[in-house]
Motif scaffolding. Structure first.
Motif, short mmCIF file in Angstrom:
data_model
loop_
_atom_site.label_atom_id
_atom_site.label_comp_id
_atom_site.label_asym_id
_atom_site.label_seq_id
_atom_site.Cartn_x
_atom_site.Cartn_y
_atom_site.Cartn_z
N ILE A 105 5.11 3.71 -5.99
CA ILE A 105 4.10 2.74 -5.59
C ILE A 105 4.72 1.59 -4.80
O ILE A 105 4.20 1.16 -3.77
CB ILE A 105 3.34 2.21 -6.82
CG1 ILE A 105 2.53 3.35 -7.46
CG2 ILE A 105 2.42 1.05 -6.46
CD1 ILE A 105 1.87 2.97 -8.78
N SER A 106 5.86 1.08 -5.27
CA SER A 106 6.48 -0.08 -4.62
C SER A 106 6.94 0.26 -3.20
O SER A 106 6.88 -0.58 -2.30
CB SER A 106 7.66 -0.59 -5.45
OG SER A 106 8.69 0.39 -5.54
N HIS A 107 7.39 1.50 -2.99
CA HIS A 107 7.79 1.92 -1.64
C HIS A 107 6.61 1.81 -0.68
O HIS A 107 6.75 1.29 0.44
CB HIS A 107 8.31 3.36 -1.68
CG HIS A 107 8.53 3.95 -0.32
ND1 HIS A 107 9.72 3.78 0.38
CD2 HIS A 107 7.72 4.69 0.48
CE1 HIS A 107 9.62 4.40 1.56
NE2 HIS A 107 8.42 4.95 1.65
N PHE A 108 5.44 2.28 -1.10
CA PHE A 108 4.28 2.25 -0.22
C PHE A 108 3.73 0.84 -0.03
O PHE A 108 3.19 0.52 1.03
CB PHE A 108 3.19 3.19 -0.75
CG PHE A 108 3.41 4.62 -0.36
CD1 PHE A 108 2.88 5.12 0.82
CD2 PHE A 108 4.18 5.46 -1.15
CE1 PHE A 108 3.10 6.44 1.20
CE2 PHE A 108 4.40 6.79 -0.79
CZ PHE A 108 3.86 7.28 0.40
N ILE A 109 3.89 -0.03 -1.02
CA ILE A 109 3.48 -1.42 -0.85
C ILE A 109 4.32 -2.09 0.25
O ILE A 109 3.79 -2.77 1.14
CB ILE A 109 3.62 -2.21 -2.16
CG1 ILE A 109 2.62 -1.70 -3.21
CG2 ILE A 109 3.38 -3.71 -1.93
CD1 ILE A 109 2.82 -2.29 -4.59
N LEU A 110 5.63 -1.87 0.19
CA LEU A 110 6.50 -2.49 1.20
C LEU A 110 6.31 -1.87 2.58
O LEU A 110 6.61 -2.51 3.59
CB LEU A 110 7.97 -2.41 0.76
CG LEU A 110 8.36 -3.28 -0.43
CD1 LEU A 110 9.87 -3.40 -0.52
CD2 LEU A 110 7.74 -4.67 -0.34
N ARG A 111 5.84 -0.64 2.64
CA ARG A 111 5.49 -0.08 3.95
C ARG A 111 4.45 -0.96 4.64
O ARG A 111 4.52 -1.18 5.85
CB ARG A 111 4.93 1.33 3.80
CG ARG A 111 5.96 2.43 3.70
CD ARG A 111 5.28 3.78 3.85
NE ARG A 111 6.19 4.89 3.55
CZ ARG A 111 5.86 6.17 3.65
NH1 ARG A 111 4.63 6.50 4.05
NH2 ARG A 111 6.72 7.11 3.36
N LEU A 112 3.47 -1.45 3.86
CA LEU A 112 2.43 -2.31 4.43
C LEU A 112 3.02 -3.61 4.97
O LEU A 112 2.58 -4.12 6.00
CB LEU A 112 1.37 -2.62 3.37
CG LEU A 112 0.50 -1.45 2.91
CD1 LEU A 112 -0.36 -1.90 1.73
CD2 LEU A 112 -0.38 -0.95 4.04
N ALA A 113 3.99 -4.15 4.25
CA ALA A 113 4.59 -5.43 4.66
C ALA A 113 5.56 -5.27 5.81
O ALA A 113 5.70 -6.17 6.64
CB ALA A 113 5.28 -6.08 3.46
N ALA A 233 5.98 7.46 9.62
CA ALA A 233 5.02 6.96 8.64
C ALA A 233 4.73 5.47 8.85
O ALA A 233 3.59 5.02 8.72
CB ALA A 233 5.54 7.20 7.22
N LEU A 234 5.77 4.70 9.18
CA LEU A 234 5.57 3.27 9.43
C LEU A 234 4.72 3.03 10.67
O LEU A 234 3.90 2.11 10.71
CB LEU A 234 6.92 2.57 9.58
CG LEU A 234 7.74 2.41 8.30
CD1 LEU A 234 9.12 1.86 8.61
CD2 LEU A 234 7.03 1.49 7.31
N ALA A 235 4.91 3.87 11.68
CA ALA A 235 4.09 3.75 12.89
C ALA A 235 2.62 4.02 12.56
O ALA A 235 1.72 3.32 13.06
CB ALA A 235 4.58 4.72 13.96
N LEU A 236 2.36 5.01 11.72
CA LEU A 236 0.99 5.31 11.31
C LEU A 236 0.41 4.20 10.44
O LEU A 236 -0.77 3.83 10.57
CB LEU A 236 0.95 6.64 10.55
CG LEU A 236 1.20 7.91 11.37
CD1 LEU A 236 1.29 9.13 10.47
CD2 LEU A 236 0.07 8.11 12.40
N THR A 237 1.24 3.65 9.56
CA THR A 237 0.78 2.57 8.69
C THR A 237 0.38 1.35 9.50
O THR A 237 -0.58 0.65 9.16
CB THR A 237 1.89 2.19 7.68
OG1 THR A 237 2.31 3.35 6.96
CG2 THR A 237 1.40 1.14 6.69
N ALA A 238 1.13 1.08 10.57
CA ALA A 238 0.83 -0.08 11.41
C ALA A 238 -0.58 -0.01 11.99
O ALA A 238 -1.23 -1.04 12.22
CB ALA A 238 1.85 -0.19 12.54
#
Length: 512
Positions: A105-113, A233-238
């Motif tokens: 969970i924490s990995h995906f939270i920091l993806r957002l940040a 994944a980070l590009a998609l999250t953005a």
């Protein structure tokens, strides 16, 4: 008569995922969590990644000391650390499940940040890759094979016949392997483009477009795969950020987390005017890191720097206290000694200097480059002088430069050994220790301006500068803390514990 229930048992895919010691974070978490847990998980993972960064510039990665310290920090923060070999009960117990859940969970939270800018993505990817490498290397051989199988990373091993035919070449190209080891070692035949790092460092045998990788080096292939997946994944999250930013509870918190990743960015100048133009020559020899000393020397000799050099050096000078007026005077006086007259300077170069101070264009107040940005972005080409000398210079030229700067032969050997192992920030820190007559520096080097401040502190001539920089850092951190407070106010039912956690995070980064 006995009837069997036809109802199928529901298997939570997350439960199955958390039953393994390592994952690629391909599936996002599906459960709901409280805002309190959201912040706690994010803050503690950020602490873990900051520890990964600090250890990476203080110790050679994957040494016993590095692994032991990362073990301890992971244990203290309740993250998975050294998996118990073949102990399935430990792997699947409730405590281990909670660690894996928190990690996921924490990995995906920091993806957002950390998907918001290129610099944030670069930092996040580097720390996550280093954390992944540590975790993969402590797995048992059975667990590694299981991980490769689950993620469809099935590379073909060469046959004993082919191994015997290539034995001499395999031994000569893999310096950690002897003839005896080759016989009992699996070698994987992989397309060379999947193992460019190993090819570049000449650790593998290359033939007809394929490399032959010994089993212990397969981690390089796995890391490349993980890096590629995470980058995409980070590009998609953005792309989903607008939806996230519409949530008043999350936006200030995510902004706070993203601003805390490197601590001080040297953008707030409380020490403007503390450095005079007459001091720069003297300071370059005493307190500039090698990258800035190299740029200063090239500027003095050639009376010109290309754009990459002007940005790297100009922002560094801005960070140590040069005002806009001083910067214009400094660059103009140097350029007019070369082939640029005052009129041409005002037309062609003055704008870019005002631009880096946020006085032109979109009014962005640019921050000095960190070590990571210097090392990883905008590599110098022919005629350029920017970049990291430990990363971008030929080892023989680097050796000559260190000799000119009166570094001892034994010190040069230590630096070149670190460079050979691609430990560029450690090499710079060793250069600091050698040029300041120190056995062991008490900080983890991550920024050229940090090098300058620490040098002034050691030499006793920069107490005012150091104090002002510390004030600047606290100002930035307090600003970020206020953003996190707004997030908590928006969530009416969050507890006072959140404030304490955020304050703890600020002090953690201030002390790091």
């Amino acid at each position: 008569m006995q009837f069997m229930s036809r109802r199928k048992k529901y298997t939570n895919p997350q439960t199955e995922l958390y039953g393994h010691a390592l994952q690629f974070y391909g599936q996002p978490p599906l459960e709901n969590i409280s805002l309190t847990e959201f912040e706690t998980f994010a803050v503690e993972r950020l602490k873990l990644l900051k520890t990964v960064e600090n250890l990476g510039v203080s110790y050679v990665k994957q040494t016993d000391q590095y692994t032991m310290k990362l073990d301890n920090e992971s244990k203290n923060l309740n993250f998975p650390y050294r998996a118990e070999t073949d102990d399935r009960k430990s792997q699947n117990g409730p405590r281990e499940y909670e660690k894996q859940r928190k990690d996921h969970i924490s990995h995906f939270i920091l993806r957002l940040a950390y998907c918001q800018t290129e610099d944030l993505r670069r930092w996040f990817i580097q720390q996550e890759v280093d954390l992944f490498r540590y975790r993969f290397n402590v797995l048992s051989s059975t667990q590694k094979q299981d991980f490769l199988k689950r993620n469809n990373l099935q590379y073909n091993t060469i046959s004993p016949k082919e191994k015997k035919a290539l034995q001499e070449n395999l031994v000569n190209s893999s310096y950690t392997i002897s003839g005896i080891k080759v016989e009992g070692q699996d070698f994987y035949k992989v397309p060379f483009q999947d193992a460019l790092d190993l090819v570049r460092t000449r650790k593998v045998y290359l033939k007809a477009g394929f490399v032959y990788i010994p089993h212990q080096e397969i981690v390089t292939i796995v890391l490349n795969d993980f890096r590629t997946r995470l980058s995409k994944a980070l590009a998609l999250t953005a792309r989903s950020l607008p939806a996230v930013h519409s949530d008043e509870r999350l936006q200030p918190l995510l902004n706070h987390l993203s601003h805390a990743y490197v601590g001080q960015d040297y953008s707030i100048q409380k020490n403007v005017g503390k450095i005079s133009l007459e001091q720069i020559d003297s300071l370059s020899g005493k307190s500039f890191p090698l990258c800035m000393r190299q740029l200063h020397q090239s500027l003095r000799e050639n009376h010109h720097l290309r754009h990459g050099g002007r940005m790297q050096y100009g922002l560094f000078l801005k960070g140590i206290g040069l005002s806009l007026e001083q910067a214009l005077q400094f660059w103009r006086s140097e350029f007019v000694r070369g082939k640029v007259d005052a009129d041409k300077f005002d037309k062609a170069y003055a704008y870019s200097i005002r631009h880096m101070f946020g006085k032109e264009g979109k009014r962005t107040d640019y921050t000095p480059y960190s070590c990571m940005k210097v090392i990883l972005s905008n590599a110098p080409s022919q005629g350029d002088h920017h970049g990291c000398p430990f990363r971008h210079s030929d080892p023989e030229l680097l050796k000559q430069k260190l000799q000119v700067y009166k570094v001892s032969p034994s010190g040069i050997s230590q630096i070149l050994e670190l460079v050979k192992g691609m430990h560029y920030q450690l090499a710079c820190q060793k250069y600091f220790e050698l040029t300041h007559n120190m056995e062991d520096s008490s900080f983890s080097l991550s920024h050229p301006n940090q090098y300058f401040i620490e040098s002034q502190r050691v030499l006793g001539g920069g107490k005012d500068i150091k104090r002002e920089m510390d004030t600047s850092q606290r100002s930035q951190e307090n600003s970020a803390a206020r953003g996190s407070t707004s997030a908590r106010e928006a969530a009416a039912n969050t507890s006072q514990d959140l404030a304490e956690k955020t304050e703890d995070l600020d002090s953690f980064f201030q002390d790091a």
